[in-house]
Structures are given as structure tokens and as C-alpha cells.
Design an enzyme around this catalytic site. Structure first.
Site, PDB file in Angstrom:
ATOM      1  N   LYS A  63      10.795  -2.354   8.681  1.00  0.00           N
ATOM      2  CA  LYS A  63      11.594  -1.027   9.048  1.00  0.00           C
ATOM      3  C   LYS A  63      11.102  -1.315  10.376  1.00  0.00           C
ATOM      4  O   LYS A  63      11.546  -0.765  11.666  1.00  0.00           O
ATOM      5  CB  LYS A  63      10.764   0.513   8.628  1.00  0.00           C
ATOM      6  CG  LYS A  63      11.769   0.560   7.617  1.00  0.00           C
ATOM      7  CD  LYS A  63      11.213   1.374   6.994  1.00  0.00           C
ATOM      8  CE  LYS A  63      11.896   1.871   5.352  1.00  0.00           C
ATOM      9  NZ  LYS A  63      11.456   3.668   5.240  1.00  0.00           N
ATOM     10  N   ASN A  83      16.519   2.667   8.998  1.00  0.00           N
ATOM     11  CA  ASN A  83      16.232   1.726   7.150  1.00  0.00           C
ATOM     12  C   ASN A  83      17.288   1.751   6.956  1.00  0.00           C
ATOM     13  O   ASN A  83      18.094   1.321   6.135  1.00  0.00           O
ATOM     14  CB  ASN A  83      15.645   3.337   6.877  1.00  0.00           C
ATOM     15  CG  ASN A  83      16.945   3.920   6.452  1.00  0.00           C
ATOM     16  OD1 ASN A  83      17.160   4.388   7.570  1.00  0.00           O
ATOM     17  ND2 ASN A  83      15.909   4.602   5.540  1.00  0.00           N
ATOM     18  N   ASP A  97      16.005   8.245   6.609  1.00  0.00           N
ATOM     19  CA  ASP A  97      15.327   8.631   5.949  1.00  0.00           C
ATOM     20  C   ASP A  97      15.095  10.479   7.004  1.00  0.00           C
ATOM     21  O   ASP A  97      14.363  11.561   5.307  1.00  0.00           O
ATOM     22  CB  ASP A  97      13.643   8.708   6.222  1.00  0.00           C
ATOM     23  CG  ASP A  97      13.695   6.786   4.949  1.00  0.00           C
ATOM     24  OD1 ASP A  97      14.219   6.978   4.346  1.00  0.00           O
ATOM     25  OD2 ASP A  97      12.766   5.894   5.308  1.00  0.00           O
ATOM     26  N   GLY A 124       5.452   5.347   8.048  1.00  0.00           N
ATOM     27  CA  GLY A 124       6.490   5.346   8.788  1.00  0.00           C
ATOM     28  C   GLY A 124       7.133   6.808   8.323  1.00  0.00           C
ATOM     29  O   GLY A 124       8.352   7.559   8.482  1.00  0.00           O
TER      30      GLY A 124
HETATM   31  P1  NAP Z   1       2.683   3.556   5.326  1.00  0.00           P
HETATM   32  O1  NAP Z   1       3.711   3.696   6.084  1.00  0.00           O
HETATM   33  O2  NAP Z   1       2.578   2.291   4.731  1.00  0.00           O
HETATM   34  O3  NAP Z   1       2.014   4.940   5.321  1.00  0.00           O
HETATM   35  C1  NAP Z   1       1.475   4.853   4.261  1.00  0.00           C
HETATM   36  C2  NAP Z   1       0.501   6.546   4.020  1.00  0.00           C
HETATM   37  O4  NAP Z   1      -0.001   6.417   3.509  1.00  0.00           O
HETATM   38  C3  NAP Z   1      -0.565   6.501   5.256  1.00  0.00           C
HETATM   39  O5  NAP Z   1      -0.927   8.082   6.309  1.00  0.00           O
HETATM   40  C4  NAP Z   1      -2.100   6.277   4.967  1.00  0.00           C
HETATM   41  O6  NAP Z   1      -2.986   6.485   5.575  1.00  0.00           O
HETATM   42  C5  NAP Z   1      -1.990   6.878   3.706  1.00  0.00           C
HETATM   43  N1  NAP Z   1      -2.585   6.272   2.401  1.00  0.00           N
HETATM   44  C6  NAP Z   1      -2.346   5.339   2.252  1.00  0.00           C
HETATM   45  N2  NAP Z   1      -3.161   5.321   1.110  1.00  0.00           N
HETATM   46  C7  NAP Z   1      -4.228   6.362   1.375  1.00  0.00           C
HETATM   47  C8  NAP Z   1      -5.576   7.514   0.575  1.00  0.00           C
HETATM   48  N3  NAP Z   1      -6.052   6.649  -0.358  1.00  0.00           N
HETATM   49  N4  NAP Z   1      -5.955   8.056   1.230  1.00  0.00           N
HETATM   50  C9  NAP Z   1      -5.320   8.447   1.532  1.00  0.00           C
HETATM   51  N5  NAP Z   1      -4.157   8.282   2.381  1.00  0.00           N
HETATM   52  C10 NAP Z   1      -3.677   7.061   1.903  1.00  0.00           C
HETATM   53  O7  NAP Z   1       4.398   3.882   4.356  1.00  0.00           O
HETATM   54  P2  NAP Z   1       5.254   4.802   3.915  1.00  0.00           P
HETATM   55  O8  NAP Z   1       6.319   3.979   4.373  1.00  0.00           O
HETATM   56  O9  NAP Z   1       5.023   6.308   4.975  1.00  0.00           O
HETATM   57  O10 NAP Z   1       5.408   5.404   2.628  1.00  0.00           O
HETATM   58  C11 NAP Z   1       5.158   6.823   1.950  1.00  0.00           C
HETATM   59  C12 NAP Z   1       5.075   6.505   0.337  1.00  0.00           C
HETATM   60  O11 NAP Z   1       6.396   7.138   1.011  1.00  0.00           O
HETATM   61  C13 NAP Z   1       5.387   5.712  -0.018  1.00  0.00           C
HETATM   62  O12 NAP Z   1       5.069   6.496  -1.293  1.00  0.00           O
HETATM   63  C14 NAP Z   1       7.109   5.106  -0.258  1.00  0.00           C
HETATM   64  O13 NAP Z   1       7.566   4.945  -0.991  1.00  0.00           O
HETATM   65  C15 NAP Z   1       7.472   6.978   0.200  1.00  0.00           C
HETATM   66  N6  NAP Z   1       8.757   6.735   0.534  1.00  0.00           N
HETATM   67  C16 NAP Z   1       9.707   7.636  -0.050  1.00  0.00           C
HETATM   68  C17 NAP Z   1      10.822   7.676   0.531  1.00  0.00           C
HETATM   69  C18 NAP Z   1      11.964   8.333  -0.415  1.00  0.00           C
HETATM   70  O14 NAP Z   1      13.246   7.812   0.291  1.00  0.00           O
HETATM   71  N7  NAP Z   1      11.819   9.029  -1.267  1.00  0.00           N
HETATM   72  C19 NAP Z   1      11.190   7.064   1.578  1.00  0.00           C
HETATM   73  C20 NAP Z   1      10.539   6.393   2.546  1.00  0.00           C
HETATM   74  C21 NAP Z   1       8.813   6.125   2.145  1.00  0.00           C
HETATM   75  P3  NAP Z   1      -3.580   5.948   7.161  1.00  0.00           P
HETATM   76  O15 NAP Z   1      -3.035   5.959   8.148  1.00  0.00           O
HETATM   77  O16 NAP Z   1      -5.056   6.661   6.855  1.00  0.00           O
HETATM   78  O17 NAP Z   1      -3.582   4.363   6.459  1.00  0.00           O
END
Ligand code: NAP
Length: 269
Positions: A63, A83, A97, A124
Site C-alpha cells: 500500500k 489501496n 479505506d 495503515g
Molecule cells: P498495520 O499497518 O500492520 O498496523 C497494525 C496496527 O496494529 C498497529 O497500530 C500496531 O501497533 C497494532 N498492533 C499489532 N499487534 C498488536 C498487539 N498485539 N497489541 C496492540 N496493538 C497491536 O496493519 P493495518 O493494515 O493497519 O491493518 C490493521 C487491521 O485492520 C488488520 O486486521 C486488517 O485486516 C484490518 N483492515 C481492515 C480493513 C477493512 O476494510 N475492514 C481495511 C484495512 C485493514 P504498533 O504500531 O504498536 O505496532
């Protein structure tokens, strides 16, 4: 025939092909939606252009990488993530998103103008949701495990504040909206928000959609909060991409049914 697709790695379990193909079937559009796992996003975009691919979605881990290979619109540039790529003319990059999250929240009839909204997560998804909520007029706070990341994001989002997760009870006490944009709760029965911080005046949305009913949403419903599951955000980011690419109104109900059939199938496996 038009070809659309998804760049990411892995994309084997993506729900985008059935969701978009349900729309093509409903509207009689001669198109296919396919998934690609390239090694390099830039070369994939060049190849897609050469092949006449009409549009691509982009997911983890590309992304951010694709920003350098397309002309991002102002929102995608602020979020720092694309995206959706539109190949009509020079390739342009968009972030659906953000609008997807707002359209999902609208299902809960929440007025976002002036609302206090907390975003949990600063990756993200957290970035997209935080900018979208601020643009919708909400007063945004961001809470993240790595609190420096929350503060960095908050410094970019108008009027926002950044915090560690320990601030959640205080932030949520007088909030109207909270969105989990962390990966916590995905494939595991955990919630990033202590249940005692949830209350009946909150709308609680989870970006996590596998499982559909996360621990957070269960605990929120138990406390009388209105809940919005992650499939709604997934649906509306796809609806926004479809409408951008085709110029047609997306057939939301068949797209939703295609998504939910798959997700409910997952949970009964
Ligand atoms: P990302 O960029 O890897 O960010 C992950 C986030 O989760 C960071 O804020 C991270 O905190 C936090 N995190 C990870 N493990 C954790 C833990 N054990 N305890 C507390 N915080 C934790 O991922 P992303 O792309 O933002 O995606 C995040 C989620 O959103 C995923 O489940 C994804 O499938 C979902 N999503 C859904 C949609 C939808 O359309 N429904 C769209 C996009 C994403 P740190 O900064 O401290 O590492």
C-alpha cells in the site's frame, strides 16, 4: 473483457474477487477480478499498464510502495497509502479505506460532525480512519500500543491527539465513536480495549473482519453499544473502488451477500 485485480502478498484468501464479481454479474459487466502476488509493486504496475488492466486494488505489503509509481490523490498522499489504482489515463492512486470506514459508520446512524472519535491503531488502517474521521468533522484521538506512532499520526491529523493504549478508559468515557484499526482480534479471541471502557453511548466499529464477530464487538454489544463489523468497511472500500473504476452505482446488496457468505462459511469451517 475488462480485467481488474488485487496486488498483495498473500492474497490467497482475499474476499475481493467474489465481492467484485458479484457486482459484474449483477450489472452484466464483462469483467474478471484476479489476484496477483508480485515480488515488486513498481514492475507489477508497469506490467498491468502494458496489459491494459483497468484497475487494481492494493493490499499488504504494497500500500505504501505503490505511492512512488502512481499519481496519488490528495487524500492518499496525506494517508501515505494507496489501496486503489485507476488506469484510465496515467495511473492514479486513491485510498478507499477512508471513505469505506465512513460509509460503514453511517450504517449505525452516527453523526460524525463534532463527535468525539477514538481510533485504536496507527498503522495503515488507523491512518486512513483517522484522516477520514477528521475530514468528516469528528474530534479525533488516536491510541496505539507504540504511543510515539500515535503521537506522530495525531500531529498530521487536524485537531487530533495521540496516546498509548492505557489512555483508552479516559478517552472513551466521553466518546461517541471508537474504531479498532489494530490487527488485535484477528484469528484470536482478544480485544485491544478493556471491556469496562465500553458503554451504551458508543458506536464501536472493528476493522477486523475475520472473525466477523470479534471479542471487541461481543463485549461492546454486552454493554449496550451499537456495533459495526469489519465486513461493512471492507464492503464499502470495494464499493468505492468499483464506482471509481466503472462509473456505475455499485450493487451493494449482492456485493455484501457475496462477502458475508464467504465470511460466515469461514466461521463454520
Ligand atoms: P498495520 O499497518 O500492520 O498496523 C497494525 C496496527 O496494529 C498497529 O497500530 C500496531 O501497533 C497494532 N498492533 C499489532 N499487534 C498488536 C498487539 N498485539 N497489541 C496492540 N496493538 C497491536 O496493519 P493495518 O493494515 O493497519 O491493518 C490493521 C487491521 O485492520 C488488520 O486486521 C486488517 O485486516 C484490518 N483492515 C481492515 C480493513 C477493512 O476494510 N475492514 C481495511 C484495512 C485493514 P504498533 O504500531 O504498536 O505496532
Amino acid at each position: 473483457m475488462q480485467v481488474y485485480g488485487l496486488l498483495g502478498n498473500p492474497v490467497g484468501h482475499s474476499l475481493s474477487p467474489p465481492m467484485h464479481e458479484a457486482a459484474y454479474d449483477e450489472l452484466g459487466i464483462d469483467a474478471r477480478y484476479v489476484t496477483f502476488e508480485p515480488a515488486d509493486a513498481g514492475r507489477a504496475i508497469e506490467g498491468a499498464r502494458a496489459l491494459g488492466i483497468a484497475g487494481l486494488n492494493v493490499t499488504i505489503p504494497f500500500k505504501r510502495d505503490v505511492l512512488a509509481h502512481v499519481e496519488p490523490d490528495a487524500l492518499a498522499a496525506r494517508i501515505g497509502a494507496v489501496n486503489t489504482i485507476d488506469f484510465a489515463g496515467e495511473p492514479t492512486g486513491h485510498n478507499t479505506d477512508a471513505a469505506g470506514a465512513i460509509r460503514a459508520l453511517e450504517r449505525a446512524d452516527v453523526g460524525l460532525g463534532g463527535a468525539r472519535a477514538t481510533v485504536v491503531g496507527a498503522g495503515g488502517a488507523g491512518r486512513a480512519v483517522a484522516f477520514a474521521l477528521a475530514d468528516a468533522g469528528a474530534a479525533v484521538s488516536v491510541a496505539n500500543r507504540t504511543d510515539s506512532r500515535a503521537r506522530e499520526l495525531a500531529a498530521e491529523v487536524p485537531g487530533a491527539s495521540g496516546h498509548g493504549l492505557e489512555a483508552l478508559p479516559e478517552l472513551l468515557a466521553d466518546a461517541e465513536v471508537v474504531v479498532n484499526a489494530t490487527s488485535v482480534g484477528m484469528e484470536e479471541d482478544r480485544s485491544p480495549i478493556p471491556p469496562e471502557a465500553l458503554h451504551a453511548d458508543l458506536v464501536v466499529m472493528d476493522a477486523v473482519y475475520r472473525p466477523l464477530e470479534t471479542r471487541l464487538l461481543r463485549e461492546a454489544a454486552d454493554r449496550g453499544a451499537r456495533t459495526v463489523d469489519g465486513a461493512w468497511m471492507l464492503l464499502y472500500q470495494g464499493v468505492e473502488a468499483f464506482e471509481r473504476w466503472t462509473g456505475a452505482d455499485a450493487p451493494v446488496d449482492p456485493m455484501n451477500e457475496a462477502l458475508r457468505t464467504r465470511l460466515e462459511g469461514d466461521s463454520s469451517e
